[in-house]
Design a protein around this motif. Structure first.
Motif, PDB file in Angstrom:
ATOM      1  N   PRO A 192       0.823  -1.215   0.000  1.00 21.39           N
ATOM      2  CA  PRO A 192       0.000   0.000   0.000  1.00 21.39           C
ATOM      3  C   PRO A 192       0.857   1.266   0.000  1.00 21.39           C
ATOM      4  O   PRO A 192       0.504   2.262  -0.654  1.00 21.39           O
ATOM      5  N   GLN A 193       1.987   1.230   0.701  1.00 18.24           N
ATOM      6  CA  GLN A 193       2.867   2.388   0.742  1.00 18.24           C
ATOM      7  C   GLN A 193       3.509   2.647  -0.633  1.00 18.24           C
ATOM      8  O   GLN A 193       3.667   3.795  -1.053  1.00 18.24           O
ATOM      9  N   ALA A 194       3.874   1.559  -1.310  1.00 15.83           N
ATOM     10  CA  ALA A 194       4.451   1.689  -2.646  1.00 15.83           C
ATOM     11  C   ALA A 194       3.439   2.297  -3.617  1.00 15.83           C
ATOM     12  O   ALA A 194       3.789   3.101  -4.482  1.00 15.83           O
ATOM     13  N   LEU A 195       2.182   1.904  -3.479  1.00 15.02           N
ATOM     14  CA  LEU A 195       1.126   2.473  -4.308  1.00 15.02           C
ATOM     15  C   LEU A 195       1.056   3.985  -4.115  1.00 15.02           C
ATOM     16  O   LEU A 195       0.983   4.748  -5.081  1.00 15.02           O
ATOM     17  N   GLU A 196       1.084   4.432  -2.877  1.00 14.86           N
ATOM     18  CA  GLU A 196       1.021   5.864  -2.605  1.00 14.86           C
ATOM     19  C   GLU A 196       2.238   6.592  -3.172  1.00 14.86           C
ATOM     20  O   GLU A 196       2.119   7.714  -3.687  1.00 14.86           O
ATOM     21  N   ARG A 197       3.402   5.976  -3.106  1.00 14.39           N
ATOM     22  CA  ARG A 197       4.607   6.605  -3.677  1.00 14.39           C
ATOM     23  C   ARG A 197       4.490   6.755  -5.179  1.00 14.39           C
ATOM     24  O   ARG A 197       4.860   7.786  -5.753  1.00 14.39           O
ATOM     25  N   ARG A 198       3.943   5.737  -5.840  1.00 20.77           N
ATOM     26  CA  ARG A 198       3.797   5.821  -7.296  1.00 20.77           C
ATOM     27  C   ARG A 198       2.753   6.873  -7.675  1.00 20.77           C
ATOM     28  O   ARG A 198       2.911   7.585  -8.668  1.00 20.77           O
ATOM     29  N   VAL A 199       1.694   6.975  -6.913  1.00 23.46           N
ATOM     30  CA  VAL A 199       0.675   7.995  -7.177  1.00 23.46           C
ATOM     31  C   VAL A 199       1.290   9.385  -7.067  1.00 23.46           C
ATOM     32  O   VAL A 199       1.061  10.256  -7.914  1.00 23.46           O
ATOM     33  N   GLU A 200       2.101   9.586  -6.053  1.00 24.79           N
ATOM     34  CA  GLU A 200       2.754  10.883  -5.868  1.00 24.79           C
ATOM     35  C   GLU A 200       3.662  11.207  -7.052  1.00 24.79           C
ATOM     36  O   GLU A 200       3.682  12.336  -7.557  1.00 24.79           O
ATOM     37  N   ALA A 201       4.412  10.197  -7.521  1.00 25.24           N
ATOM     38  CA  ALA A 201       5.318  10.405  -8.644  1.00 25.24           C
ATOM     39  C   ALA A 201       4.551  10.706  -9.929  1.00 25.24           C
ATOM     40  O   ALA A 201       4.937  11.574 -10.719  1.00 25.24           O
ATOM     41  N   ILE A 202       3.455   9.988 -10.145  1.00 24.90           N
ATOM     42  CA  ILE A 202       2.665  10.177 -11.369  1.00 24.90           C
ATOM     43  C   ILE A 202       1.980  11.537 -11.361  1.00 24.90           C
ATOM     44  O   ILE A 202       1.933  12.234 -12.393  1.00 24.90           O
ATOM     45  N   GLU A 203       1.472  11.939 -10.217  1.00 21.75           N
ATOM     46  CA  GLU A 203       0.827  13.251 -10.151  1.00 21.75           C
ATOM     47  C   GLU A 203       1.832  14.373 -10.377  1.00 21.75           C
ATOM     48  O   GLU A 203       1.506  15.401 -10.971  1.00 21.75           O
ATOM     49  N   ALA A 204       3.073  14.171  -9.949  1.00 28.04           N
ATOM     50  CA  ALA A 204       4.114  15.160 -10.203  1.00 28.04           C
ATOM     51  C   ALA A 204       4.421  15.286 -11.696  1.00 28.04           C
ATOM     52  O   ALA A 204       4.860  16.336 -12.161  1.00 28.04           O
ATOM     53  N   LEU A 205       4.164  14.212 -12.439  1.00 28.58           N
ATOM     54  CA  LEU A 205       4.356  14.230 -13.891  1.00 28.58           C
ATOM     55  C   LEU A 205       3.163  14.830 -14.624  1.00 28.58           C
ATOM     56  O   LEU A 205       3.221  15.033 -15.839  1.00 28.58           O
ATOM     57  N   GLY A 206       2.073  15.073 -13.901  1.00 25.70           N
ATOM     58  CA  GLY A 206       0.873  15.633 -14.519  1.00 25.70           C
ATOM     59  C   GLY A 206       0.107  14.640 -15.367  1.00 25.70           C
ATOM     60  O   GLY A 206      -0.650  15.032 -16.259  1.00 25.70           O
ATOM     61  N   ALA A 207       0.280  13.341 -15.075  1.00 27.24           N
ATOM     62  CA  ALA A 207      -0.326  12.297 -15.904  1.00 27.24           C
ATOM     63  C   ALA A 207      -1.532  11.633 -15.255  1.00 27.24           C
ATOM     64  O   ALA A 207      -2.133  10.739 -15.844  1.00 27.24           O
ATOM     65  N   GLY A 208      -1.894  12.048 -14.045  1.00 27.91           N
ATOM     66  CA  GLY A 208      -2.943  11.358 -13.318  1.00 27.91           C
ATOM     67  C   GLY A 208      -4.341  11.573 -13.850  1.00 27.91           C
ATOM     68  O   GLY A 208      -4.666  12.652 -14.344  1.00 27.91           O
ATOM     69  N   ILE A 209      -5.152  10.537 -13.755  1.00 30.41           N
ATOM     70  CA  ILE A 209      -6.590  10.610 -14.024  1.00 30.41           C
ATOM     71  C   ILE A 209      -7.340  10.655 -12.699  1.00 30.41           C
ATOM     72  O   ILE A 209      -8.258  11.449 -12.526  1.00 30.41           O
ATOM     73  N   GLY A 210      -6.939   9.805 -11.755  1.00 28.96           N
ATOM     74  CA  GLY A 210      -7.565   9.798 -10.436  1.00 28.96           C
ATOM     75  C   GLY A 210      -7.890   8.399  -9.954  1.00 28.96           C
ATOM     76  O   GLY A 210      -7.644   7.401 -10.635  1.00 28.96           O
ATOM     77  N   TRP A 211      -8.461   8.325  -8.752  1.00 29.30           N
ATOM     78  CA  TRP A 211      -8.808   7.057  -8.112  1.00 29.30           C
ATOM     79  C   TRP A 211     -10.162   6.546  -8.590  1.00 29.30           C
ATOM     80  O   TRP A 211     -11.047   7.330  -8.900  1.00 29.30           O
ATOM     81  N   HIS A 212     -10.286   5.223  -8.659  1.00 28.68           N
ATOM     82  CA  HIS A 212     -11.600   4.609  -8.837  1.00 28.68           C
ATOM     83  C   HIS A 212     -11.669   3.380  -7.940  1.00 28.68           C
ATOM     84  O   HIS A 212     -10.647   2.911  -7.427  1.00 28.68           O
ATOM     85  N   GLU A 213     -12.851   2.871  -7.740  1.00 36.34           N
ATOM     86  CA  GLU A 213     -13.068   1.853  -6.712  1.00 36.34           C
ATOM     87  C   GLU A 213     -12.743   0.429  -7.136  1.00 36.34           C
ATOM     88  O   GLU A 213     -13.001  -0.511  -6.402  1.00 36.34           O
ATOM     89  N   GLY A 214     -12.188   0.245  -8.315  1.00 31.43           N
ATOM     90  CA  GLY A 214     -11.822  -1.090  -8.748  1.00 31.43           C
ATOM     91  C   GLY A 214     -12.987  -1.839  -9.367  1.00 31.43           C
ATOM     92  O   GLY A 214     -14.016  -1.261  -9.712  1.00 31.43           O
ATOM     93  N   ASP A 215     -12.830  -3.157  -9.519  1.00 33.34           N
ATOM     94  CA  ASP A 215     -13.896  -3.956 -10.123  1.00 33.34           C
ATOM     95  C   ASP A 215     -13.874  -5.363  -9.558  1.00 33.34           C
ATOM     96  O   ASP A 215     -13.406  -5.572  -8.439  1.00 33.34           O
ATOM     97  N   ARG A 216     -14.340  -6.352 -10.309  1.00 38.98           N
ATOM     98  CA  ARG A 216     -14.442  -7.725  -9.794  1.00 38.98           C
ATOM     99  C   ARG A 216     -13.093  -8.290  -9.344  1.00 38.98           C
ATOM    100  O   ARG A 216     -13.025  -9.125  -8.445  1.00 38.98           O
TER     101      ARG A 216
END
Length: 317
Positions: free
Chosen positions: A77-101
């Motif tokens: 979970p911590q690695a996920l947050e680190r990658r989100v931070e890095a991607i948002e710094a690149l301006g490439a983020g779309i955002g969170w969604h709740e997943g699927d099956r």
């Protein structure tokens, strides 16, 4: 060199669009040998017998073809947050969604060419029903020998109008390492192969000669031996599946390959790509020149012209 980053554990799944859902599903289940693990709305979730997650292929009925999104599982979970931070710094983020099956909350982003990715940690591990229970408890599902009987998802290849931009983006977004690349006489990259772990590659990008954006080249499922790939060629032949090229051996990454088109036109590869591992933490990127690549594949087979132009969706769609 920068310290290796292992925030991403592995390639998780690929969503493919099909405008021939019944024929595509028949191909993936009865010819390629995947198992349907569930369905929801217009999508069927599919898996190979040695995949541990609920699905590795999400097949979605659509008016078009190509890739919907590519999913990667984070290592924590911590690695996920680190990658989100890095991607948002690149301006490439779309955002969170709740997943699927198949998995829980996920973060979505776009690469420079417009392909959609998602990263998640919470996942649904496959629990085999009675008919699919294996004899060995360290295996997720029994080997049923249906069709080609592929073992697991191996990698995905995407087309991009600017591979140089991808080569800069993927290490910063996912922490990927570039294991091999093709450097054209123009000074630009014609292809780039990336890994997030010890596999030789989990995703590759090659130049889209049409100049289009966001297109899909192929998804690859692994087999153990070359003989199984030769047998797969006979199975595809008997079932009227279009064989584009192979069986043969790539020079880049040494993959023993066979490429076919599923009924909607999406390219699928079966290969023993997982035989090579990158164990060196200081692996130096292997660079192939344009002249070297003109020699063809490992044993001299020339690269078929459609390999640089056929992608999904078709250009103009």
């Amino acid at each position: 060199m920068p310290e290796p980053c292992y925030d991403i554990a592995h390639l998780g799944h690929v969503e493919l669009f099909t405008n021939k859902p019944e024929a595509s599903l028949d191909f993936f289940v009865n010819i390629l040998g995947l198992t349907a693990s569930g369905s929801e709305g217009d999508s069927v979730y599919l898996r190979a017998w040695d995949d541990y997650e609920f699905h590795t292929l999400k097949l979605t009925a659509s008016k078009t073809t190509g890739v919907g999104h590519i999913g990667y599982r984070a290592s924590s979970p911590q690695a996920l947050e680190r990658r989100v931070e890095a991607i948002e710094a690149l301006g490439a983020g779309i955002g969170w969604h709740e997943g699927d099956r198949g998995h829980g909350r996920a973060y979505r982003f776009r690469d420079p060419d417009g392909h959609v990715f998602e990263i998640y940690y919470d996942t649904r591990k496959y629990v085999a029903p009675e008919a699919e229970r294996p004899a060995l408890k360290n295996q997720a599902q029994r080997y049923h020998g249906r069709g080609v009987g592929v073992r697991r998802i191996d990698h995905v290849n995407l087309l991009a109008s600017d591979v140089d931009a991808i080569a800069d983006f993927m290490p910063r977004a996912l922490g990927s390492r570039i294991t091999e690349r093709i450097l054209l006489d123009s000074g630009h990259l014609g292809g780039c192969w990336f890994t997030v772990n010890n596999k030789s590659y989990d995703i590759a990008y090659t130049g889209d000669h049409t100049g289009a954006h966001g297109r899909f080249h192929h998804v690859t499922y692994a087999l153990d031996q070359r003989e199984q790939i030769l047998q797969a060629a006979d199975i595809f032949l008997e079932n009227g599946v279009h064989i584009e090229t192979g069986p043969h051996k790539h020079a880049v990454q040494q993959t023993f390959f066979l490429y076919v088109y599923e009924p909607a036109g999406n390219r699928v590869e079966v290969a023993n790509a997982g035989a090579r591992l990158i164990l060196a933490p200081d692996w130096e990127t292997v660079t192939w020149t344009e002249e070297e690549r003109k020699k063809g594949q490992a044993w001299g087979l020339k690269t078929i012209a459609s390999f640089h132009t056929h992608g999904t969706p078709p250009v103009g769609e």
